[in-house]
Each structure stands twice: as structure tokens, then as C-alpha cells.
Design an enzyme around this catalytic site. Structure first.
Site, mmCIF file in Angstrom:
data_model
loop_
_atom_site.group_PDB
_atom_site.id
_atom_site.type_symbol
_atom_site.label_atom_id
_atom_site.label_comp_id
_atom_site.label_asym_id
_atom_site.label_seq_id
_atom_site.Cartn_x
_atom_site.Cartn_y
_atom_site.Cartn_z
ATOM 1 N N CYS A 239 -1.187 -5.426 -45.450
ATOM 2 C CA CYS A 239 -0.716 -4.142 -44.909
ATOM 3 C C CYS A 239 0.726 -4.219 -44.399
ATOM 4 C CB CYS A 239 -1.641 -3.663 -43.804
ATOM 5 S SG CYS A 239 -3.320 -3.424 -44.380
ATOM 6 N N ASN B 165 -6.356 4.500 -43.822
ATOM 7 C CA ASN B 165 -5.484 3.332 -43.883
ATOM 8 C C ASN B 165 -5.169 3.029 -45.351
ATOM 9 O OD1 ASN B 165 -4.430 0.747 -43.974
ATOM 10 N ND2 ASN B 165 -5.876 -0.124 -42.500
ATOM 11 N N HIS C 163 2.081 0.991 -38.813
ATOM 12 C CA HIS C 163 1.042 0.935 -39.846
ATOM 13 C C HIS C 163 -0.106 1.859 -39.438
ATOM 14 C CE1 HIS C 163 -1.886 -0.219 -42.655
ATOM 15 N NE2 HIS C 163 -2.542 -1.062 -41.881
HETATM 16 O O1 UT7 Z 1 -4.939 -2.785 -41.909
HETATM 17 C C1 UT7 Z 1 -5.731 -3.606 -41.085
HETATM 18 C C2 UT7 Z 1 -7.140 -3.182 -41.281
HETATM 19 N N1 UT7 Z 1 -8.040 -3.178 -40.206
HETATM 20 C C3 UT7 Z 1 -7.905 -2.606 -38.999
HETATM 21 O O2 UT7 Z 1 -6.895 -2.157 -38.565
HETATM 22 C C4 UT7 Z 1 -9.159 -2.548 -38.182
HETATM 23 C C5 UT7 Z 1 -8.970 -2.834 -36.716
HETATM 24 N N2 UT7 Z 1 -10.190 -2.574 -35.990
HETATM 25 C C6 UT7 Z 1 -10.626 -1.304 -35.748
HETATM 26 O O3 UT7 Z 1 -9.956 -0.340 -36.111
HETATM 27 C C7 UT7 Z 1 -11.928 -1.108 -34.984
HETATM 28 O O4 UT7 Z 1 -12.375 -2.367 -34.532
HETATM 29 C C8 UT7 Z 1 -13.045 -0.442 -35.846
HETATM 30 C C9 UT7 Z 1 -12.679 1.025 -36.081
HETATM 31 C C10 UT7 Z 1 -13.181 -1.156 -37.187
HETATM 32 C C11 UT7 Z 1 -14.366 -0.491 -35.102
HETATM 33 O O5 UT7 Z 1 -14.235 0.114 -33.824
HETATM 34 P P1 UT7 Z 1 -14.860 -0.616 -32.542
HETATM 35 O O6 UT7 Z 1 -14.612 0.275 -31.407
HETATM 36 O O7 UT7 Z 1 -14.264 -2.008 -32.495
HETATM 37 O O8 UT7 Z 1 -16.382 -0.596 -32.879
HETATM 38 P P2 UT7 Z 1 -17.393 -1.840 -33.014
HETATM 39 O O9 UT7 Z 1 -17.058 -2.657 -34.209
HETATM 40 O O10 UT7 Z 1 -17.495 -2.515 -31.686
HETATM 41 O O11 UT7 Z 1 -18.753 -1.092 -33.273
HETATM 42 C C12 UT7 Z 1 -19.372 -0.294 -32.263
HETATM 43 C C13 UT7 Z 1 -20.671 0.239 -32.814
HETATM 44 C C14 UT7 Z 1 -21.540 -0.851 -33.419
HETATM 45 O O12 UT7 Z 1 -22.895 -0.521 -33.123
HETATM 46 P P3 UT7 Z 1 -23.657 -1.227 -31.887
HETATM 47 O O13 UT7 Z 1 -23.630 -2.712 -32.202
HETATM 48 O O14 UT7 Z 1 -22.876 -0.869 -30.672
HETATM 49 O O15 UT7 Z 1 -25.016 -0.624 -31.954
HETATM 50 C C15 UT7 Z 1 -21.331 -0.699 -34.903
HETATM 51 O O16 UT7 Z 1 -22.430 -1.135 -35.671
HETATM 52 O O17 UT7 Z 1 -20.400 1.166 -33.881
HETATM 53 C C16 UT7 Z 1 -21.162 0.793 -35.030
HETATM 54 N N3 UT7 Z 1 -20.406 1.190 -36.211
HETATM 55 C C17 UT7 Z 1 -20.501 2.427 -36.729
HETATM 56 N N4 UT7 Z 1 -21.230 3.498 -36.395
HETATM 57 C C18 UT7 Z 1 -21.076 4.610 -37.139
HETATM 58 C C19 UT7 Z 1 -19.499 0.480 -36.916
HETATM 59 N N5 UT7 Z 1 -18.998 1.219 -37.907
HETATM 60 C C20 UT7 Z 1 -19.605 2.447 -37.823
HETATM 61 C C21 UT7 Z 1 -19.497 3.632 -38.565
HETATM 62 N N6 UT7 Z 1 -20.247 4.692 -38.187
HETATM 63 N N7 UT7 Z 1 -18.651 3.762 -39.611
#
Ligand code: UT7
Length: 316
Positions: free
Chosen positions: A109, A273, A243
Site C-alpha cells: 500500500c 482501501n 493511505h
Molecule cells: O492497507 C493496510 C491494510 N489493512 C489495514 O489497514 C487494517 C488495519 N486494521 C483495521 O482497520 C481494523 O483492525 C479492522 C477494521 C480490520 C478491525 O477493526 P477492530 O476494531 O480492530 O475489530 P476486531 O478485529 O477487534 O474485531 C472486533 C469484533 C470481533 O468479534 P468479537 O471477537 O468481538 O466477537 C470480530 O470477529 O468484530 C468482529 N468482526 C466483524 N463483525 C462484523 C470482524 N470483522 C467483522 C465484520 N463484520 N466485517
């Protein structure tokens, strides 16, 4: 160097969060609050090569540089259907009568900033007078579409700029720290009679929380270093073009710099993204809307798989 032309191209298919919720255990509410993304454009009947060519043509046209005066084409791309030949040679064939050297780079990225770094070196050493940079990405083609954690985040697209010699790039910085497990995609390879390993290909794997943390730390490190090199403070910057991965990442960076929201234009709400294409698409939109005034100070910053980061401080 200075940027003298911009272009972009996006797939026609608009995919909303509700459409994804039709086959994934997710919701519009989760995606918008956790990422800011409302829709993304995904390749469907169109293909990446054509998008890249369209973005390139737009940048060439807006620069006014004749095709035969392009001295180098650099394409930033993580993966596409053709492993070889390079996407940059495909773009060259699509834009017309141009016989310059072509090179692809994979800076994930942060690829746009890596391309700027290389273009600057080519211009500075008189190896080129005009360099066409095209960032073309189709992350939708390497996500796991059964996995809600990654597939909702990405969109496809292409952004391009034409650069030439000038004093507008005040400072730039690119970094890499090997961290392959935090974000990777392993594509399939042909099997051979001698290869005793099984196919180890795997769609995109990401540790979102680690990437989030490294993104904020990495971007702030680059931005503060570049501000210092330029003898500037955060208030001096007119626009921070970051980004376009997640609004919450952008908000954390903005709050650390204590800057107002209107200095951080975003389009990830509409495009998701788009990997290395995200900053050049944003620059093209702002340029076409007339929001980039001559003399404006821009801070570019990106991060991605590797783990890599890149920042550039430039005057428009
Ligand atoms: O170009 C570089 C590419 N990557 C990035 O920039 C990603 C950087 N990271 C992020 O943007 C964030 O970490 C995410 C958007 C990917 C995730 O957000 P988060 O606030 O860190 O959520 P999390 O991973 O802690 O997940 C929280 C909950 C989990 O459920 P439990 O364990 O709390 O029950 C996940 O299973 O949200 C759940 N979850 C979803 N729920 C609904 C994860 N993805 C989804 C989804 N829809 N798409």
C-alpha cells in the site's frame, strides 16, 4: 520533482455494505463504524489492465506531455493476473507509441511513495525527464470472500501521476521492517515433478489490530520526521493525504497531530482501501475539483504489508 498531471479510473460496479451483508456475517453498521467505508468499486466485467491504461491516459492528457517524451513507466502493483510481463509494459502498449523502459514495483500500500522515491532518483540523475507513475490494484482478487475480517475492507482502482524535474518534493522517506506474518497473500504456483511441498497458496491474511497499531506508529514517525526535515510544524501543512485504509487510523493520526478534519480529505467511504492506488486517486480527485492550490503544502503518508511505510512532503 514535481507532479504535472494526474489521472484515475475505477471499476463501474458499486458494492454497498448491505450487498456484502447478503452473503457475509456482517452489517453496514459494523463496517461504517469500524472503518468508515460505505461502498467500494469492484472489478466485475472490467479488468485491471484497462483501468490502469485509462488512469495512465488521463494523467498523460492532463500533463500535456507527448507520449514519445515519456522516459520511464513505473507501475505499483501487489498482484494481478499477469505475473509476467509486467503491468507497466501492458500499460505502455495501451497508451500508444511509447518505447520507454518499464518497471513494476511491489511496495504494497506504500507503493506510490516508493515509486515517487525512484522517480525522483531517475530525474535527479538525468536518466529521465518525464516519469509516468501508475498505481493499479485489485485486492478484491486476493481476499478470502468467505472471511468478513478482510473482504469488506478493500476496493479495486487505479491512480496515476506524471512527474518531471522541479523543486516541489521537499522531503521523502521510505522504510521497511520485515514482518511477513502480519499481512500476506501467497499466490498459487505451478507444481513441478521435483517439488515435494504441497500447494501453500493462501488468500489474504491479516492481523488487523497489529496492522492498525503499526500503521499509526509508522505514519506518525514518517510525518514527524518529514516535518522536521522541512523545518515545518503540523499547522503549516495544507492537506494530509493519507493511505485510505480506515477512517479510525486517519483519525488517530490527525488527533496526534492536533489538526482539523478538513485538512484530511478522504474518499475511502466510497472506494474502500485500494492499496497503493488510494493516494494517487485522492490526488486526482482533489486536483480535478480545484482544491489543490498552487503552493499548497501536502503531506503524503502510507503503510502496508512488508511492513513498509512511506511519506512525502511536497509543494503543489
Ligand atoms: O492497507 C493496510 C491494510 N489493512 C489495514 O489497514 C487494517 C488495519 N486494521 C483495521 O482497520 C481494523 O483492525 C479492522 C477494521 C480490520 C478491525 O477493526 P477492530 O476494531 O480492530 O475489530 P476486531 O478485529 O477487534 O474485531 C472486533 C469484533 C470481533 O468479534 P468479537 O471477537 O468481538 O466477537 C470480530 O470477529 O468484530 C468482529 N468482526 C466483524 N463483525 C462484523 C470482524 N470483522 C467483522 C465484520 N463484520 N466485517
Amino acid at each position: 520533482m514535481k507532479i504535472i498531471g494526474t489521472g484515475s479510473a475505477l471499476p463501474t460496479k458499486v458494492v454497498s455494505n448491505d450487498m456484502l451483508a447478503g452473503f457475509l456475517d456482517t452489517s453496514d453498521e459494523w463496517i461504517t463504524t469500524r472503518t468508515g467505508i460505505a461502498t467500494r468499486r469492484l472489478l466485475s466485467d472490467d479488468n485491471l489492465g484497462d483501468l490502469a491504461i485509462e488512469a495512465a491516459r488521463n494523467a498523460v492528457a492532463s500533463s500535456g506531455v507527448p507520449i514519445e517524451e515519456i522516459d520511464y513507466i513505473i507501475c505499483s502493483n501487489v498482484a494481478n493476473n499477469y505475473v509476467t510481463p509486467s503491468l507497466s509494459t501492458i500499460i505502455q502498449g495501451g497508451i500508444g507509441d511509447c518505447a520507454c523502459p518499464c518497471m513494476d514495483l511491489n511496495g504494497a500500500c506504500a507503493g506510490f511513495i516508493y515509486a515517487i522515491d525512484i522517480a525522483e532518483a531517475l530525474l535527479k540523475t538525468d536518466r529521465a525527464r518525464h516519469v509516468l507513475i501508475v498505481c493499479a490494484e485489485e485486492p478484491s482478487k486476493f481476499c478470502n470472500w468467505h472471511q468478513r475480517e478482510t473482504s469488506v475492507l478493500f476496493g479495486d482502482g487505479a491512480g496515476a501521476v506524471m512527474v518531471t524535474g522541479g523543486d516541489n518534493l521537499i522531503a521523502r522517506r521510505v522504510t521497511a521492517r520485515s514482518q511477513k506474518d502480519v499481512l500476506y497473500y501467497k499466490r498459487p504456483l505451478e507444481s513441478t515433478p521435483y517439488d515435494r511441498q504441497r500447494d501453500t497458496s493462501e488468500p489474504l491474511v491479516m492481523n488487523g489490530k497489529d496492522v492498525f497499531r503499526m500503521a499509526v506508529q509508522g505514519s506518525l514517525g514518517d510525518i514527524n520526521t518529514l516535518l522536521k526535515e522541512g523545518g515545518l510544524v503540523p499547522n503549516d501543512i495544507d492537506f494530509y493525504l493519507l493511505h485510505q485504509a480506515n477512517l479510525r487510523i486517519i483519525k488517530s493520526i490527525r488527533e496526534s497531530l492536533n489538526q482539523p478534519e478538513d485538512k484530511f480529505p478522504c474518499n475511502l467511504q466510497r472506494y474502500g482501501n485500494t492499496s497503493s492506488a488510494s493516494i494517487p486517486i485522492l490526488i486526482d480527485e482533489l486536483a480535478r475539483e480545484g482544491r489543490l492550490k498552487p503552493g499548497a503544502l501536502l503531506m503524503l503518508s502510507a503503510f502496508g504489508a512488508g511492513f513498509v511505510t512511506g511519506g512525502a512532503l511536497l509543494r503543489w
